[in-house]
Write an enzyme that holds these catalytic residues in place. Sequence first.
Site, PDB file in Angstrom:
ATOM      1  N   SER A  34       0.870  -1.182   0.000  1.00 18.49           N
ATOM      2  CA  SER A  34       0.000   0.000   0.000  1.00 18.49           C
ATOM      3  C   SER A  34       0.903   1.227   0.000  1.00 18.49           C
ATOM      4  O   SER A  34       2.083   1.142   0.409  1.00 18.49           O
ATOM      5  CB  SER A  34      -0.853  -0.006   1.268  1.00 18.49           C
ATOM      6  OG  SER A  34      -1.460   1.242   1.472  1.00 18.49           O
TER       7      SER A  34
ATOM      8  N   TYR B 200      -2.285  -1.070  10.459  1.00 20.95           N
ATOM      9  CA  TYR B 200      -2.254  -1.382   9.026  1.00 20.95           C
ATOM     10  C   TYR B 200      -0.920  -0.916   8.422  1.00 20.95           C
ATOM     11  O   TYR B 200      -0.255  -1.665   7.694  1.00 20.95           O
ATOM     12  CB  TYR B 200      -3.432  -0.687   8.339  1.00 20.95           C
ATOM     13  CG  TYR B 200      -3.546  -0.973   6.859  1.00 20.95           C
ATOM     14  CD1 TYR B 200      -4.055  -2.184   6.394  1.00 20.95           C
ATOM     15  CD2 TYR B 200      -3.142  -0.039   5.906  1.00 20.95           C
ATOM     16  CE1 TYR B 200      -4.163  -2.445   5.031  1.00 20.95           C
ATOM     17  CE2 TYR B 200      -3.250  -0.292   4.552  1.00 20.95           C
ATOM     18  CZ  TYR B 200      -3.764  -1.495   4.114  1.00 20.95           C
ATOM     19  OH  TYR B 200      -3.868  -1.757   2.772  1.00 20.95           O
TER      20      TYR B 200
HETATM   21  N1  LIG Z   1      -8.695  -1.136  -1.362  1.00 18.71           N
HETATM   22  C1  LIG Z   1      -7.710  -0.283  -1.110  1.00 18.71           C
HETATM   23  O1  LIG Z   1      -7.926   0.954  -1.041  1.00 18.71           O
HETATM   24  C2  LIG Z   1      -6.308  -0.774  -0.926  1.00 18.71           C
HETATM   25  C3  LIG Z   1      -5.278   0.193  -0.877  1.00 18.71           C
HETATM   26  C4  LIG Z   1      -3.981  -0.248  -0.684  1.00 18.71           C
HETATM   27  C5  LIG Z   1      -3.701  -1.586  -0.554  1.00 18.71           C
HETATM   28  N2  LIG Z   1      -4.720  -2.505  -0.609  1.00 18.71           N
HETATM   29  C6  LIG Z   1      -4.383  -3.921  -0.437  1.00 18.71           C
HETATM   30  O2  LIG Z   1      -4.916  -4.668  -1.500  1.00 18.71           O
HETATM   31  C7  LIG Z   1      -5.061  -6.023  -1.079  1.00 18.71           C
HETATM   32  C8  LIG Z   1      -6.395  -6.555  -1.574  1.00 18.71           C
HETATM   33  O3  LIG Z   1      -7.443  -5.880  -0.919  1.00 18.71           O
HETATM   34  P1  LIG Z   1      -8.742  -5.321  -1.669  1.00 18.71           P
HETATM   35  O4  LIG Z   1      -8.686  -3.852  -1.589  1.00 18.71           O
HETATM   36  O5  LIG Z   1      -8.913  -5.979  -2.973  1.00 18.71           O
HETATM   37  O6  LIG Z   1      -9.875  -5.752  -0.612  1.00 18.71           O
HETATM   38  P2  LIG Z   1     -11.001  -6.900  -0.629  1.00 18.71           P
HETATM   39  O7  LIG Z   1     -11.938  -6.696  -1.747  1.00 18.71           O
HETATM   40  O8  LIG Z   1     -11.539  -6.906   0.755  1.00 18.71           O
HETATM   41  O9  LIG Z   1     -10.160  -8.212  -0.900  1.00 18.71           O
HETATM   42  C9  LIG Z   1      -9.473  -8.880   0.124  1.00 18.71           C
HETATM   43  C10 LIG Z   1      -9.344 -10.325  -0.269  1.00 18.71           C
HETATM   44  O10 LIG Z   1      -8.631 -11.005   0.770  1.00 18.71           O
HETATM   45  C11 LIG Z   1      -9.402 -12.130   1.177  1.00 18.71           C
HETATM   46  N3  LIG Z   1      -9.207 -12.384   2.587  1.00 18.71           N
HETATM   47  C12 LIG Z   1      -9.496 -11.539   3.617  1.00 18.71           C
HETATM   48  N4  LIG Z   1      -9.257 -12.137   4.778  1.00 18.71           N
HETATM   49  C13 LIG Z   1      -8.809 -13.386   4.485  1.00 18.71           C
HETATM   50  C14 LIG Z   1      -8.419 -14.492   5.274  1.00 18.71           C
HETATM   51  N5  LIG Z   1      -8.413 -14.431   6.615  1.00 18.71           N
HETATM   52  N6  LIG Z   1      -8.033 -15.627   4.645  1.00 18.71           N
HETATM   53  C15 LIG Z   1      -8.040 -15.708   3.292  1.00 18.71           C
HETATM   54  N7  LIG Z   1      -8.393 -14.689   2.498  1.00 18.71           N
HETATM   55  C16 LIG Z   1      -8.786 -13.551   3.088  1.00 18.71           C
HETATM   56  C17 LIG Z   1     -10.849 -11.754   0.896  1.00 18.71           C
HETATM   57  O11 LIG Z   1     -11.640 -12.907   0.669  1.00 18.71           O
HETATM   58  P3  LIG Z   1     -12.579 -13.630   1.753  1.00 18.71           P
HETATM   59  O12 LIG Z   1     -13.297 -12.547   2.511  1.00 18.71           O
HETATM   60  O13 LIG Z   1     -13.465 -14.462   0.894  1.00 18.71           O
HETATM   61  O14 LIG Z   1     -11.664 -14.424   2.594  1.00 18.71           O
HETATM   62  C18 LIG Z   1     -10.695 -10.998  -0.418  1.00 18.71           C
HETATM   63  O15 LIG Z   1     -10.660 -11.897  -1.488  1.00 18.71           O
HETATM   64  C19 LIG Z   1      -4.904  -6.012   0.439  1.00 18.71           C
HETATM   65  O16 LIG Z   1      -3.637  -6.522   0.789  1.00 18.71           O
HETATM   66  C20 LIG Z   1      -4.996  -4.541   0.806  1.00 18.71           C
HETATM   67  O17 LIG Z   1      -4.276  -4.230   1.970  1.00 18.71           O
HETATM   68  C21 LIG Z   1      -6.016  -2.109  -0.804  1.00 18.71           C
END
Ligand SMILES: NC(=O)c1ccc[n+]([C@@H]2O[C@H](COP(=O)([O-])OP(=O)(O)OC[C@H]3O[C@@H](n4cnc5c(N)ncnc54)[C@H](OP(=O)(O)O)[C@@H]3O)[C@@H](O)[C@H]2O)c1
Length: 261
Positions: free
Chosen positions: A144, A157
Amino acid sequence: MARRDLQNVRAFITGTSSGIGRALVEALVPYQPRIVAVARRAERLAELAEKVRSIGAEVFPFACDLSDPLVRREAVNFAARKLGAIDLLVNNAGTGALGRFEDTPPEILRQVMELNFFAPVEITYYALPLLKKGQRPIVVNVSSILGHRGIPWRAYYCASKFALHGFSESIRAELSRHGIDVLVVSPGRTRTELFDGPLEKGKEPAWPEPAPVSPEYVARRMVRAIIKGKAEIIPHPWGKGMVLLSRLAPRLMDWILKRYA
Ligand SMILES: NC(=O)c1ccc[n+]([C@@H]2O[C@H](COP(=O)([O-])OP(=O)(O)OC[C@H]3O[C@@H](n4cnc5c(N)ncnc54)[C@H](OP(=O)(O)O)[C@@H]3O)[C@@H](O)[C@H]2O)c1
């Protein structure tokens, strides 16, 4: 660095039931990949596998909770059986966590670190023998912009993403002798389910947040960076600005953030 050919890529991607991970699976479809897709929601993974099968991608769902250290090795063993080798490992699953440090007990930090840091580290460790057998292998760690700059209300975080950065830089140097690249992806705010998570819900940040981009945009930038063998990308233009400002003028950034906090 020579470009990477993703045709028929064998990939292991975590967090594929929504957001950036799911968008990445879909962005890889034109390359007719074979993907082990990991997340907790089995029905979402099954639906994704069904959707992409008709257009040439093979997705092998592995539903598990990566917060549990015991299942990480099982997930990699599953990939060994399905793929035989890994060309692309994407540590993407993650949780957000919002709240003032003084109001957030340290148990929450352990939950955040378990998924955002220990899971990627251990999965990478167990996957190394499969990566060594891969074609131009690459590890992609989804961090991030908050892995570059700590901000208020997100201490745990930020800590987890800073840890992932340090780990990634160390192994990038070490694994180069095996021909394994390491890419760190540092998105800014993206329109995903991250903000619906249990450690986020019901809390409003105390400052205006910039408009989010789509997960598809981030996924396209990731695919391009993987092909080019880049070491790090910050997909959001304003994210680059924020990282640059905090490097060039850290005290100014402190002052701005103190005002918001
Ligand atoms: N969205 C943002 O603004 C943003 C910004 C910077 C970085 N990121 C990073 O991007 C990455 C992806 O996040 P996203 O934004 O795409 O959010 P998201 O839509 O919530 O996706 C998160 C994914 O991780 C899975 N997950 C969560 N907890 C888990 C667990 N305990 N075991 C296995 N799988 C798990 C979720 O699936 P299930 O719930 O089905 O398990 C989902 O597929 C993360 O590392 C996040 O920190 C996001």
